[in-house]
Write a protein that holds these residues in place. Sequence first.
Motif, PDB file in Angstrom:
ATOM      1  N   LEU A 180       0.838  -1.202   0.000  1.00 35.15           N
ATOM      2  CA  LEU A 180       0.000   0.000   0.000  1.00 35.15           C
ATOM      3  C   LEU A 180       0.869   1.247   0.000  1.00 35.15           C
ATOM      4  O   LEU A 180       1.760   1.397   0.839  1.00 35.15           O
ATOM      5  CB  LEU A 180      -0.906   0.024   1.248  1.00 35.15           C
ATOM      6  N   LYS A 181       0.596   2.115  -0.972  1.00 35.46           N
ATOM      7  CA  LYS A 181       1.327   3.379  -1.039  1.00 35.46           C
ATOM      8  C   LYS A 181       0.324   4.520  -0.908  1.00 35.46           C
ATOM      9  O   LYS A 181      -0.696   4.537  -1.611  1.00 35.46           O
ATOM     10  CB  LYS A 181       2.037   3.461  -2.390  1.00 35.46           C
ATOM     11  N   LEU A 182       0.606   5.449   0.008  1.00 36.41           N
ATOM     12  CA  LEU A 182      -0.311   6.570   0.206  1.00 36.41           C
ATOM     13  C   LEU A 182       0.281   7.820  -0.436  1.00 36.41           C
ATOM     14  O   LEU A 182       1.449   8.136  -0.219  1.00 36.41           O
ATOM     15  CB  LEU A 182      -0.525   6.801   1.710  1.00 36.41           C
ATOM     16  N   VAL A 183      -0.525   8.502  -1.242  1.00 36.07           N
ATOM     17  CA  VAL A 183      -0.021   9.715  -1.889  1.00 36.07           C
ATOM     18  C   VAL A 183      -0.998  10.877  -1.705  1.00 36.07           C
ATOM     19  O   VAL A 183      -2.203  10.682  -1.694  1.00 36.07           O
ATOM     20  CB  VAL A 183       0.232   9.511  -3.414  1.00 36.07           C
ATOM     21  N   GLU A 184      -0.406  12.062  -1.601  1.00 34.53           N
ATOM     22  CA  GLU A 184      -1.214  13.264  -1.433  1.00 34.53           C
ATOM     23  C   GLU A 184      -1.765  13.687  -2.788  1.00 34.53           C
ATOM     24  O   GLU A 184      -1.045  13.639  -3.797  1.00 34.53           O
ATOM     25  CB  GLU A 184      -0.280  14.364  -0.935  1.00 34.53           C
ATOM     26  N   TYR A 185      -3.028  14.141  -2.811  1.00 32.85           N
ATOM     27  CA  TYR A 185      -3.642  14.418  -4.109  1.00 32.85           C
ATOM     28  C   TYR A 185      -4.937  15.166  -3.919  1.00 32.85           C
ATOM     29  O   TYR A 185      -5.608  15.023  -2.897  1.00 32.85           O
ATOM     30  CB  TYR A 185      -3.862  13.061  -4.779  1.00 32.85           C
ATOM     31  N   ASP A 186      -5.301  15.967  -4.936  1.00 30.64           N
ATOM     32  CA  ASP A 186      -6.628  16.590  -4.924  1.00 30.64           C
ATOM     33  C   ASP A 186      -7.286  16.357  -6.282  1.00 30.64           C
ATOM     34  O   ASP A 186      -6.705  16.661  -7.330  1.00 30.64           O
ATOM     35  CB  ASP A 186      -6.515  18.092  -4.634  1.00 30.64           C
ATOM     36  N   LEU A 187      -8.511  15.837  -6.219  1.00 33.82           N
ATOM     37  CA  LEU A 187      -9.257  15.465  -7.432  1.00 33.82           C
ATOM     38  C   LEU A 187      -9.495  16.652  -8.354  1.00 33.82           C
ATOM     39  O   LEU A 187      -9.659  16.494  -9.567  1.00 33.82           O
ATOM     40  CB  LEU A 187     -10.607  14.872  -6.978  1.00 33.82           C
ATOM     41  N   THR A 188      -9.537  17.864  -7.784  1.00 34.36           N
ATOM     42  CA  THR A 188      -9.929  19.024  -8.582  1.00 34.36           C
ATOM     43  C   THR A 188      -8.785  19.604  -9.414  1.00 34.36           C
ATOM     44  O   THR A 188      -8.994  20.557 -10.158  1.00 34.36           O
ATOM     45  CB  THR A 188     -10.492  20.147  -7.682  1.00 34.36           C
ATOM     46  N   ASP A 189      -7.580  19.030  -9.307  1.00 34.07           N
ATOM     47  CA  ASP A 189      -6.432  19.585 -10.017  1.00 34.07           C
ATOM     48  C   ASP A 189      -6.036  18.658 -11.171  1.00 34.07           C
ATOM     49  O   ASP A 189      -5.550  17.544 -10.948  1.00 34.07           O
ATOM     50  CB  ASP A 189      -5.269  19.739  -9.019  1.00 34.07           C
ATOM     51  N   LEU A 190      -6.245  19.101 -12.406  1.00 34.48           N
ATOM     52  CA  LEU A 190      -6.004  18.232 -13.573  1.00 34.48           C
ATOM     53  C   LEU A 190      -4.569  17.723 -13.629  1.00 34.48           C
ATOM     54  O   LEU A 190      -4.329  16.540 -13.857  1.00 34.48           O
ATOM     55  CB  LEU A 190      -6.351  18.962 -14.884  1.00 34.48           C
ATOM     56  N   GLY A 191      -3.615  18.630 -13.395  1.00 37.21           N
ATOM     57  CA  GLY A 191      -2.200  18.238 -13.453  1.00 37.21           C
ATOM     58  C   GLY A 191      -1.890  17.128 -12.457  1.00 37.21           C
ATOM     59  O   GLY A 191      -1.165  16.166 -12.774  1.00 37.21           O
ATOM     60  N   SER A 192      -2.459  17.238 -11.245  1.00 41.33           N
ATOM     61  CA  SER A 192      -2.232  16.200 -10.217  1.00 41.33           C
ATOM     62  C   SER A 192      -2.742  14.854 -10.718  1.00 41.33           C
ATOM     63  O   SER A 192      -2.127  13.815 -10.484  1.00 41.33           O
ATOM     64  CB  SER A 192      -3.015  16.507  -8.940  1.00 41.33           C
ATOM     65  N   ASN A 193      -3.883  14.879 -11.397  1.00 47.92           N
ATOM     66  CA  ASN A 193      -4.461  13.630 -11.894  1.00 47.92           C
ATOM     67  C   ASN A 193      -3.568  12.984 -12.956  1.00 47.92           C
ATOM     68  O   ASN A 193      -3.353  11.777 -12.948  1.00 47.92           O
ATOM     69  CB  ASN A 193      -5.864  13.888 -12.462  1.00 47.92           C
ATOM     70  N   ILE A 194      -3.042  13.821 -13.836  1.00 54.12           N
ATOM     71  CA  ILE A 194      -2.167  13.287 -14.901  1.00 54.12           C
ATOM     72  C   ILE A 194      -0.895  12.705 -14.289  1.00 54.12           C
ATOM     73  O   ILE A 194      -0.508  11.571 -14.572  1.00 54.12           O
ATOM     74  CB  ILE A 194      -1.835  14.397 -15.929  1.00 54.12           C
ATOM     75  N   ARG A 195      -0.260  13.482 -13.398  1.00 61.68           N
ATOM     76  CA  ARG A 195       0.991  13.008 -12.787  1.00 61.68           C
ATOM     77  C   ARG A 195       0.758  11.750 -11.957  1.00 61.68           C
ATOM     78  O   ARG A 195       1.576  10.821 -11.959  1.00 61.68           O
ATOM     79  CB  ARG A 195       1.612  14.111 -11.917  1.00 61.68           C
ATOM     80  N   LEU A 196      -0.387  11.700 -11.282  1.00 66.12           N
ATOM     81  CA  LEU A 196      -0.699  10.529 -10.453  1.00 66.12           C
ATOM     82  C   LEU A 196      -0.794   9.270 -11.324  1.00 66.12           C
ATOM     83  O   LEU A 196      -0.239   8.212 -10.991  1.00 66.12           O
ATOM     84  CB  LEU A 196      -2.019  10.762  -9.716  1.00 66.12           C
ATOM     85  N   LEU A 197      -1.474   9.362 -12.442  1.00 65.33           N
ATOM     86  CA  LEU A 197      -1.601   8.176 -13.313  1.00 65.33           C
ATOM     87  C   LEU A 197      -0.257   7.806 -13.928  1.00 65.33           C
ATOM     88  O   LEU A 197       0.056   6.622 -14.092  1.00 65.33           O
ATOM     89  CB  LEU A 197      -2.630   8.426 -14.420  1.00 65.33           C
TER      90      LEU A 197
ATOM     91  N   VAL B 185     -14.135  14.292 -13.987  1.00 66.34           N
ATOM     92  CA  VAL B 185     -13.781  14.550 -15.393  1.00 66.34           C
ATOM     93  C   VAL B 185     -12.266  14.762 -15.511  1.00 66.34           C
ATOM     94  O   VAL B 185     -11.652  14.402 -16.517  1.00 66.34           O
ATOM     95  CB  VAL B 185     -14.564  15.759 -15.956  1.00 66.34           C
ATOM     96  N   ASN B 186     -11.647  15.334 -14.463  1.00 59.14           N
ATOM     97  CA  ASN B 186     -10.182  15.442 -14.453  1.00 59.14           C
ATOM     98  C   ASN B 186      -9.543  14.062 -14.571  1.00 59.14           C
ATOM     99  O   ASN B 186      -8.571  13.866 -15.294  1.00 59.14           O
ATOM    100  CB  ASN B 186      -9.704  16.102 -13.155  1.00 59.14           C
ATOM    101  N   LEU B 187     -10.121  13.118 -13.841  1.00 61.01           N
ATOM    102  CA  LEU B 187      -9.572  11.755 -13.886  1.00 61.01           C
ATOM    103  C   LEU B 187      -9.814  11.114 -15.251  1.00 61.01           C
ATOM    104  O   LEU B 187      -8.936  10.450 -15.813  1.00 61.01           O
ATOM    105  CB  LEU B 187     -10.240  10.896 -12.811  1.00 61.01           C
ATOM    106  N   LEU B 188     -11.019  11.305 -15.787  1.00 64.57           N
ATOM    107  CA  LEU B 188     -11.333  10.733 -17.107  1.00 64.57           C
ATOM    108  C   LEU B 188     -10.415  11.323 -18.170  1.00 64.57           C
ATOM    109  O   LEU B 188      -9.910  10.610 -19.044  1.00 64.57           O
ATOM    110  CB  LEU B 188     -12.803  11.007 -17.453  1.00 64.57           C
ATOM    111  N   GLU B 189     -10.176  12.634 -18.092  1.00 68.26           N
ATOM    112  CA  GLU B 189      -9.263  13.276 -19.044  1.00 68.26           C
ATOM    113  C   GLU B 189      -7.850  12.716 -18.886  1.00 68.26           C
ATOM    114  O   GLU B 189      -7.159  12.443 -19.863  1.00 68.26           O
ATOM    115  CB  GLU B 189      -9.242  14.796 -18.815  1.00 68.26           C
ATOM    116  N   ALA B 190      -7.440  12.550 -17.637  1.00 69.97           N
ATOM    117  CA  ALA B 190      -6.088  12.027 -17.387  1.00 69.97           C
ATOM    118  C   ALA B 190      -5.963  10.619 -17.973  1.00 69.97           C
ATOM    119  O   ALA B 190      -4.935  10.273 -18.564  1.00 69.97           O
ATOM    120  CB  ALA B 190      -5.800  12.029 -15.887  1.00 69.97           C
TER     121      ALA B 190
END
Length: 347
Positions: A57-74, A110-115
Amino acid sequence: MNKIKKALITGITGQDGAYLAELLLEKGYEVTGTYRRTSSVNFWRIEELGIQSHPNLKLVEYDLTDLGSNIRLLQSAQPDEVYNLAAQSFVGVSFEQPVTTAEITGVGPVNLLEAIRIVNPKIRFYQASTSEMFGKVQAVPQKEDTPFYPRSPYGVAKLYAHWMTVNYRESYGIFGCSGILFNHESPLRGREFVTRKITDSVAKIHLGQLDVLELGNLDAKRDWGYAKEYVEGMWRILQADHPDTYVLATNRTETVRDFVSMAFKAVDVALEWSGSADHEIGTCKKTGKVLVRVNPKFYRPAEVELLIGDPAKAEKELGWKPKTTLEQLCQMMVEADLRRNKAGFSF
Ligand code: NDP
Ligand code: GDP
């Protein structure tokens, strides 16, 4: 040799995120779970399940509302499956914070879907949709093709995210699935939701730590299931051959009042109801003491009066079926709250 599967769970600090992480770790997945940057991060649920230090299990800091965060996370997590459980999930707060709710709960996914579309369109995506989308019900019981009529900013936001998931499925061939889940509860449920507010208060009253439980609309009817079984349903939805929309529910509905009586019964107290509307009270049959009182401050501007779901499609296509009865679930929640309040803490 089978490749180890990787899953990303947004909202691992919530009820469902914690149970889903536990399930996927048991199944041998490598799990990345996201939490939010807040002044005091709350990991109590994954701690209570004993998985916070699991090697997979890896825990990472993130906010769903930030598109860049979603892209980098994936890009960094490289998941096979994404479970989007993050949301401003409380209906009551959505009336006070409609714009924030729209941004997180509606546009966030939608940020996640775009990512996914940008980083890897093969990733399987689960969207946590809700029976609140049915709102003012158009049919009983509700199923996948029942028309929607949301009755809160939360329901409206979730409906947008639901249709965007369907749209990305149809437009780009993304394996986007939507689980329309009816209310599901557990000892890990947040205390702002009615079932946990009730079981925590019943435990406190039983232990002499509280006098009266105050509630809003006692007539609302909900189809309440056990969260641990519902996250298993989420997993099954993403293992199907084709992406689709599924209802997960128990097909039984009870009033808030019934749940209160059930919870008091779990500590051997029989309640008697009297008065009506704003003045209704619940008293202990044996002592005559008032234990429950309606307080109109807990009413909502618009209410969802009746939810009852038909999970036949999930049973037929996924082999998913709820097992725990509402009485068992209520008992389990009261016992957990008795244990916590006896020990002097309750989250
Ligand atoms: P919880 O409220 O317990 O958990 C929600 C999670 O979302 C928390 O981890 C929260 O983090 C996180 N979150 C909130 N805002 C953001 C953000 N901007 N960025 C990243 N993460 C965020 O909900 P449940 O576990 O009960 O429900 C899971 C999902 O299923 C939710 O989307 C909910 O709306 C939906 N749902 C739930 C039902 C139920 O009966 N439980 C029924 C149908 C649908 P933090 O801890 O920091 O607040
Ligand atoms: P919801 O179905 O997502 O809104 O889940 P909740 O657990 O928040 O509310 C379920 C129902 O209980 C709603 O119809 C509420 O109006 C009703 N209810 C009555 N009293 C209360 C209360 O004090 N708190 C909450 N949260 N709900 C209440």
